[in-house]
Design a protein around this motif. Sequence first.
Motif, short mmCIF file in Angstrom:
data_model
loop_
_atom_site.label_atom_id
_atom_site.label_comp_id
_atom_site.label_asym_id
_atom_site.label_seq_id
_atom_site.Cartn_x
_atom_site.Cartn_y
_atom_site.Cartn_z
N ALA A 111 2.64 16.21 -1.74
CA ALA A 111 2.60 14.75 -1.66
C ALA A 111 4.00 14.16 -1.78
CB ALA A 111 1.69 14.19 -2.76
N GLU A 112 4.79 14.74 -2.66
CA GLU A 112 6.15 14.22 -2.85
C GLU A 112 7.04 14.52 -1.64
OE1 GLU A 112 7.25 15.98 -6.56
OE2 GLU A 112 6.13 14.46 -7.71
N ALA A 113 6.82 15.69 -1.05
CA ALA A 113 7.71 16.12 0.04
C ALA A 113 7.31 15.55 1.40
CB ALA A 113 7.73 17.65 0.12
N ALA A 114 6.08 15.03 1.49
CA ALA A 114 5.51 14.74 2.81
C ALA A 114 6.37 13.82 3.68
CB ALA A 114 4.11 14.15 2.66
N SER A 115 6.96 12.81 3.07
CA SER A 115 7.69 11.84 3.92
C SER A 115 9.19 12.09 3.90
CB SER A 115 7.35 10.41 3.48
OG SER A 115 7.84 10.18 2.18
N GLU A 116 9.62 13.25 3.38
CA GLU A 116 11.05 13.59 3.39
C GLU A 116 11.63 13.50 4.79
OE1 GLU A 116 11.86 17.56 1.84
OE2 GLU A 116 11.28 16.80 -0.15
N GLY A 117 12.68 12.74 4.93
CA GLY A 117 13.37 12.68 6.21
C GLY A 117 12.62 11.95 7.31
N VAL A 118 11.50 11.29 6.94
CA VAL A 118 10.71 10.60 7.96
C VAL A 118 11.14 9.13 8.03
CG1 VAL A 118 8.38 9.90 8.62
CG2 VAL A 118 8.75 12.13 7.56
N ALA A 119 11.26 8.61 9.24
CA ALA A 119 11.66 7.20 9.41
C ALA A 119 10.42 6.34 9.62
CB ALA A 119 12.59 7.07 10.60
N PHE A 120 10.27 5.35 8.77
CA PHE A 120 9.18 4.39 8.96
C PHE A 120 9.78 3.05 9.34
CE2 PHE A 120 7.53 7.43 5.91
CZ PHE A 120 6.28 7.70 6.42
N ALA A 121 8.99 2.24 9.98
CA ALA A 121 9.45 0.90 10.31
C ALA A 121 9.35 0.02 9.07
CB ALA A 121 8.57 0.32 11.41
N THR A 122 10.17 -1.02 9.02
CA THR A 122 9.94 -2.12 8.11
C THR A 122 9.50 -3.28 8.98
OG1 THR A 122 11.49 -1.48 6.40
CG2 THR A 122 11.07 -3.82 6.63
N ASP A 123 8.26 -3.73 8.77
CA ASP A 123 7.76 -4.83 9.60
C ASP A 123 6.91 -5.74 8.72
OD1 ASP A 123 5.33 -3.54 9.25
OD2 ASP A 123 5.37 -2.59 11.22
N ARG A 124 6.16 -6.64 9.36
CA ARG A 124 5.42 -7.61 8.57
C ARG A 124 4.28 -6.97 7.78
NH1 ARG A 124 1.22 -9.99 12.52
NH2 ARG A 124 1.41 -8.51 14.21
N ARG A 125 3.92 -5.74 8.13
CA ARG A 125 2.83 -5.10 7.39
C ARG A 125 3.31 -4.34 6.16
NH1 ARG A 125 0.68 -4.97 12.55
NH2 ARG A 125 -1.30 -6.09 12.64
N ALA A 126 4.52 -3.83 6.18
CA ALA A 126 5.03 -3.10 5.02
C ALA A 126 6.51 -2.78 5.21
CB ALA A 126 4.26 -1.79 4.82
N SER A 127 7.19 -2.58 4.08
CA SER A 127 8.58 -2.13 4.14
C SER A 127 8.60 -0.61 4.29
CB SER A 127 9.33 -2.52 2.87
OG SER A 127 8.78 -1.78 1.77
N GLU A 128 9.75 -0.10 4.69
CA GLU A 128 9.87 1.35 4.83
C GLU A 128 9.65 2.03 3.47
OE1 GLU A 128 13.52 2.90 6.56
OE2 GLU A 128 12.44 4.79 6.88
#
Lengths: 157, 301
Positions: free
Chosen positions: B259-276
């Motif tokens: 669970a801790e490692a899952a989003s390592e190095g992953v790019a998410f958007a920051t938009d009106r629904r949520a921040s990165e």
Amino acid sequence: MSQPIRLTVNGTDLERSDLDDAERLLDTLRWRLGLKGTKEGCRTGDCGACTVLVDGESTLSCLTLTREVEGTRITTIEGVRGEPAGPNVLTAFGAEPALQCGYCTPGFVMALTGLLQEEGSTHRTSNLVDELEGNLCRCTGYRSIIRAIGALGDELR
Amino acid sequence: MRVYLASVATDGKANSHALARPPVTFSFVQPTSVEAALRAVGTPGSVAIAGGTDLLLDFDNQRIAADRVVSLNGLPWKHLTRAGGRLVVGSTLPLRRIELDPRVAVDLPGLYQSVHAVGGVPLRHRATMGGNLVRASPASDLLPVLLALEATVHIVGAYGSRASSLDDFLRGSRSVDLAPGELIESVSVPYPAPSAYVWQRVRPAKDISQVGVAVARVPGAGHWNVALGGVVPRPIRSPSAERHLTRLRPKAEEITRAAEAASEGVAFATDRRASEAYRHLLVSVLVRRALDKAIPPEAPS
Ligand code: FES
Ligand code: FES
């Protein structure tokens, strides 16, 4: 201008040759056929107010090309009494009453009628409420709608 | 105060929307053979339509225009079949039919849950798997679970047919490896496969997921597959989480590490629904929830 198109709307067979190929079922119903019971809330698939039955299946008429439903049987709120579950749904909504301004009501009635007639879907109240998540109401706070659905879920097993 | 009344005409002459924006125009054809459909979509200026629930919005918003719309609904691609340990979903089968199949919820719970997450029932009566793949929205609720299930995309073109892994097929945001004139015929996944799909939204109904997480155990993978949606530019697998999940029933600390490692190095958007940052946090919570949901209970001894 295009090929003539055949539709059965609320039990009446129609053939029209004045439809545009890009025309949405919502516009055909409201503006060509004068069936204003089907409402336009958003035109983006978000509100469910435009829901009609196409061969018995609830469908968003705002995101359906009329040509895609050629040859099908379409039921709108004006003809819902002719559907097997229609009269019960109308009675339940009326008895509550599950509406205030009524703008969302045709969509709710059509979506619910479709669900009750759909083979394989379960008719427990919780499921029905969950399955109507595509219909929005800006007035009732949903309580009265959920009560009306509850009455149906219990009766129509 | 000015009150604007749309002209109410039942003679077909007036449509208030014609006033609001330029009318969408195109001609419509619905071929009934695959050959004819391939010819039609291979003609410049044509675009294929299946459910249309996403595509028609692009016409309305003038993001696309076409001379001709080619409906795929006359093709024999609405099947749901099982062969050689795989479930084959015809590309133009409405999503609702997948959901109502009595076996899908049992054999592929993650697929069932992801289909159920799309829109409402009236939308799912038209929206299709093929359409969802071609449109390739980063926020798609179907793509993560199909990635976790290592789905194969079956494609036809004038030259014949080819198969592609979904991972290769997805290129970027709303971009896929489908040449002009090619069509998706079906998508297949192995079954049965323990799996789950969980999502987080601003409000539970009628919104796009901020993040979606799918997990699946498919034959031969050697670990739980973990896939993330809501990622930019496209949903992806998470090898850094998968490393910790080799056991069918991982230990509690392995789940925590995954669970801790899952989003390592992953790019998410920051938009009106949520921040990165919030999306990173969500992923770790949802990976845990998805595994809790998917891991089969210990057999009674
Ligand atoms: S008008 Fe069709 S969903 Fe709102
Ligand atoms: S009663 Fe007014 S929107 Fe539902």
